[in-house]
Design a protein around this motif. Structure first.
Motif, PDB file in Angstrom:
ATOM      1  N   HIS A  38     -50.394  20.743  -9.540  1.00 51.60           N
ATOM      2  CA  HIS A  38     -50.131  20.402 -10.936  1.00 51.60           C
ATOM      3  C   HIS A  38     -50.771  21.474 -11.803  1.00 51.60           C
ATOM      4  O   HIS A  38     -51.968  21.705 -11.730  1.00 51.60           O
ATOM      5  CB  HIS A  38     -50.730  19.025 -11.245  1.00 51.60           C
ATOM      6  CG  HIS A  38     -50.461  18.563 -12.633  1.00 51.60           C
ATOM      7  ND1 HIS A  38     -51.077  17.469 -13.172  1.00 51.60           N
ATOM      8  CD2 HIS A  38     -49.643  19.022 -13.603  1.00 51.60           C
ATOM      9  CE1 HIS A  38     -50.657  17.278 -14.401  1.00 51.60           C
ATOM     10  NE2 HIS A  38     -49.783  18.218 -14.684  1.00 51.60           N
ATOM     11  N   THR A  42     -48.877  25.390 -17.619  1.00 53.15           N
ATOM     12  CA  THR A  42     -47.434  25.646 -17.683  1.00 53.15           C
ATOM     13  C   THR A  42     -46.624  24.353 -17.731  1.00 53.15           C
ATOM     14  O   THR A  42     -45.399  24.400 -17.711  1.00 53.15           O
ATOM     15  CB  THR A  42     -46.964  26.475 -16.468  1.00 53.15           C
ATOM     16  OG1 THR A  42     -47.253  25.744 -15.270  1.00 53.15           O
ATOM     17  CG2 THR A  42     -47.637  27.833 -16.431  1.00 53.15           C
ATOM     18  N   HIS A  43     -47.307  23.211 -17.793  1.00 56.35           N
ATOM     19  CA  HIS A  43     -46.652  21.893 -17.850  1.00 56.35           C
ATOM     20  C   HIS A  43     -45.677  21.735 -16.690  1.00 56.35           C
ATOM     21  O   HIS A  43     -44.495  21.462 -16.882  1.00 56.35           O
ATOM     22  CB  HIS A  43     -45.926  21.691 -19.183  1.00 56.35           C
ATOM     23  CG  HIS A  43     -46.760  22.035 -20.372  1.00 56.35           C
ATOM     24  ND1 HIS A  43     -47.914  21.364 -20.686  1.00 56.35           N
ATOM     25  CD2 HIS A  43     -46.631  23.007 -21.298  1.00 56.35           C
ATOM     26  CE1 HIS A  43     -48.451  21.899 -21.768  1.00 56.35           C
ATOM     27  NE2 HIS A  43     -47.693  22.907 -22.159  1.00 56.35           N
ATOM     28  N   SER A  44     -46.201  21.926 -15.479  1.00 50.63           N
ATOM     29  CA  SER A  44     -45.315  21.867 -14.317  1.00 50.63           C
ATOM     30  C   SER A  44     -46.051  21.432 -13.058  1.00 50.63           C
ATOM     31  O   SER A  44     -47.272  21.492 -12.972  1.00 50.63           O
ATOM     32  CB  SER A  44     -44.672  23.236 -14.078  1.00 50.63           C
ATOM     33  OG  SER A  44     -45.671  24.202 -13.779  1.00 50.63           O
ATOM     34  N   ASN A  46     -45.782  22.496  -9.060  1.00 49.73           N
ATOM     35  CA  ASN A  46     -45.245  23.646  -8.331  1.00 49.73           C
ATOM     36  C   ASN A  46     -45.496  23.531  -6.838  1.00 49.73           C
ATOM     37  O   ASN A  46     -46.537  23.036  -6.412  1.00 49.73           O
ATOM     38  CB  ASN A  46     -45.886  24.934  -8.851  1.00 49.73           C
ATOM     39  CG  ASN A  46     -45.647  25.101 -10.325  1.00 49.73           C
ATOM     40  OD1 ASN A  46     -44.517  25.252 -10.758  1.00 49.73           O
ATOM     41  ND2 ASN A  46     -46.698  25.054 -11.111  1.00 49.73           N
ATOM     42  N   SER A  57     -40.257  24.152  -8.737  1.00 49.68           N
ATOM     43  CA  SER A  57     -41.009  23.628  -9.878  1.00 49.68           C
ATOM     44  C   SER A  57     -40.345  22.419 -10.504  1.00 49.68           C
ATOM     45  O   SER A  57     -39.126  22.296 -10.502  1.00 49.68           O
ATOM     46  CB  SER A  57     -41.167  24.704 -10.958  1.00 49.68           C
ATOM     47  OG  SER A  57     -41.860  25.815 -10.454  1.00 49.68           O
ATOM     48  N   PHE A  59     -40.766  20.642 -14.282  1.00 51.22           N
ATOM     49  CA  PHE A  59     -41.366  20.845 -15.593  1.00 51.22           C
ATOM     50  C   PHE A  59     -41.347  19.561 -16.406  1.00 51.22           C
ATOM     51  O   PHE A  59     -40.422  18.760 -16.296  1.00 51.22           O
ATOM     52  CB  PHE A  59     -40.594  21.939 -16.360  1.00 51.22           C
ATOM     53  CG  PHE A  59     -40.626  23.260 -15.663  1.00 51.22           C
ATOM     54  CD1 PHE A  59     -41.690  24.130 -15.854  1.00 51.22           C
ATOM     55  CD2 PHE A  59     -39.605  23.642 -14.803  1.00 51.22           C
ATOM     56  CE1 PHE A  59     -41.727  25.359 -15.200  1.00 51.22           C
ATOM     57  CE2 PHE A  59     -39.639  24.863 -14.146  1.00 51.22           C
ATOM     58  CZ  PHE A  59     -40.695  25.726 -14.349  1.00 51.22           C
ATOM     59  N   TYR A  60     -42.380  19.388 -17.239  1.00 52.53           N
ATOM     60  CA  TYR A  60     -42.444  18.230 -18.134  1.00 52.53           C
ATOM     61  C   TYR A  60     -42.802  18.687 -19.545  1.00 52.53           C
ATOM     62  O   TYR A  60     -43.272  19.806 -19.757  1.00 52.53           O
ATOM     63  CB  TYR A  60     -43.452  17.196 -17.619  1.00 52.53           C
ATOM     64  CG  TYR A  60     -44.863  17.698 -17.466  1.00 52.53           C
ATOM     65  CD1 TYR A  60     -45.761  17.672 -18.534  1.00 52.53           C
ATOM     66  CD2 TYR A  60     -45.315  18.203 -16.251  1.00 52.53           C
ATOM     67  CE1 TYR A  60     -47.056  18.135 -18.394  1.00 52.53           C
ATOM     68  CE2 TYR A  60     -46.613  18.668 -16.106  1.00 52.53           C
ATOM     69  CZ  TYR A  60     -47.479  18.634 -17.179  1.00 52.53           C
ATOM     70  OH  TYR A  60     -48.761  19.097 -17.036  1.00 52.53           O
ATOM     71  N   ASP A  61     -42.575  17.806 -20.513  1.00 50.80           N
ATOM     72  CA  ASP A  61     -42.862  18.090 -21.913  1.00 50.80           C
ATOM     73  C   ASP A  61     -44.367  17.986 -22.149  1.00 50.80           C
ATOM     74  O   ASP A  61     -44.944  16.906 -22.028  1.00 50.80           O
ATOM     75  CB  ASP A  61     -42.107  17.098 -22.801  1.00 50.80           C
ATOM     76  CG  ASP A  61     -42.277  17.372 -24.279  1.00 50.80           C
ATOM     77  OD1 ASP A  61     -43.428  17.562 -24.730  1.00 50.80           O
ATOM     78  OD2 ASP A  61     -41.259  17.386 -24.991  1.00 50.80           O
ATOM     79  N   HIS A  74     -37.019  19.132 -16.169  1.00 48.14           N
ATOM     80  CA  HIS A  74     -36.215  20.067 -15.375  1.00 48.14           C
ATOM     81  C   HIS A  74     -36.826  20.270 -13.992  1.00 48.14           C
ATOM     82  O   HIS A  74     -38.038  20.425 -13.858  1.00 48.14           O
ATOM     83  CB  HIS A  74     -36.122  21.418 -16.084  1.00 48.14           C
ATOM     84  CG  HIS A  74     -35.300  22.436 -15.362  1.00 48.14           C
ATOM     85  ND1 HIS A  74     -33.943  22.282 -15.146  1.00 48.14           N
ATOM     86  CD2 HIS A  74     -35.643  23.607 -14.776  1.00 48.14           C
ATOM     87  CE1 HIS A  74     -33.495  23.346 -14.465  1.00 48.14           C
ATOM     88  NE2 HIS A  74     -34.507  24.148 -14.227  1.00 48.14           N
ATOM     89  N   THR A  75     -35.976  20.282 -12.988  1.00 46.74           N
ATOM     90  CA  THR A  75     -36.392  20.558 -11.621  1.00 46.74           C
ATOM     91  C   THR A  75     -35.698  21.841 -11.172  1.00 46.74           C
ATOM     92  O   THR A  75     -34.500  21.998 -11.391  1.00 46.74           O
ATOM     93  CB  THR A  75     -35.965  19.410 -10.675  1.00 46.74           C
ATOM     94  OG1 THR A  75     -36.471  18.191 -11.195  1.00 46.74           O
ATOM     95  CG2 THR A  75     -36.500  19.614  -9.284  1.00 46.74           C
ATOM     96  N   CYS A 109     -34.596  14.776 -16.649  1.00 45.84           N
ATOM     97  CA  CYS A 109     -33.910  15.665 -15.706  1.00 45.84           C
ATOM     98  C   CYS A 109     -32.790  14.906 -14.988  1.00 45.84           C
ATOM     99  O   CYS A 109     -33.004  13.804 -14.473  1.00 45.84           O
ATOM    100  CB  CYS A 109     -34.920  16.200 -14.698  1.00 45.84           C
ATOM    101  SG  CYS A 109     -34.201  17.102 -13.322  1.00 45.84           S
TER     102      CYS A 109
END
Length: 142
Positions: A38, A42-44, A46, A57, A59-61, A74-75, A109
């Motif tokens: 986590h 980068t709010h992700s 990985n 990755s 990604f989250y807000d 987004h994935t 997503c």
């Protein structure tokens, strides 16, 4: 078609362009949600698959995250690694983190909303002793 192997037996190049990796099961089959990292900067979430330069990755807000909401937006999984369950590993790790932190999850997503969650909920119905479902909501007022 060109074919070349390197000194490393885990690396094999195939196809008309050098550099296209053939995916080998030993590269990804032993990965677990605990292998996902986590990155709050980068709010992700990985996942690096051994032998691959690209990262998988989720990604989250970041702004909503500060208010206790994990909006998964987004994935990304490299083309040659798709269909191996790696996106699901990312989602498992994100949902485990959300549950640990008492957060609400928003599955923005399309992969999560249309593929991951239906499969996960179906598994949970078949196996009631599994962990409780995290809080999920579809829309959040900002």
């Amino acid at each position: 078609t060109l074919h070349r192997t390197t000194a490393n037996p885990r690396v094999s190049f195939t196809g008309s362009l050098m550099g296209k990796r053939r995916v080998r099961e030993e590269d990804w089959s032993t990965l677990q949600p605990g292998d996902v990292r986590h990155n709050e900067t980068t709010h992700s979430f990985n996942l690096i698959v051994p032998g691959y330069k690209k990262t998988c990755s989720l990604f989250y807000d970041g702004e909503l995250y500060k208010s206790g909401v994990m909006d998964l937006v987004h994935t990304y999984v490299p083309v040659q690694l798709r269909g191996k369950g790696l996106a699901a590993l990312l989602c498992d790790a994100a949902y485990e983190a959300a549950e640990r932190e008492g957060m609400t999850v928003v599955p923005t997503c399309s992969y999560i909303a249309e593929t991951y969650l239906p499969k996960k909920l179906s598994q949970m119905r078949r196996s009631p002793e599994s962990s409780p479902a995290p809080k999920i909501c579809r829309k959040v007022a900002v």
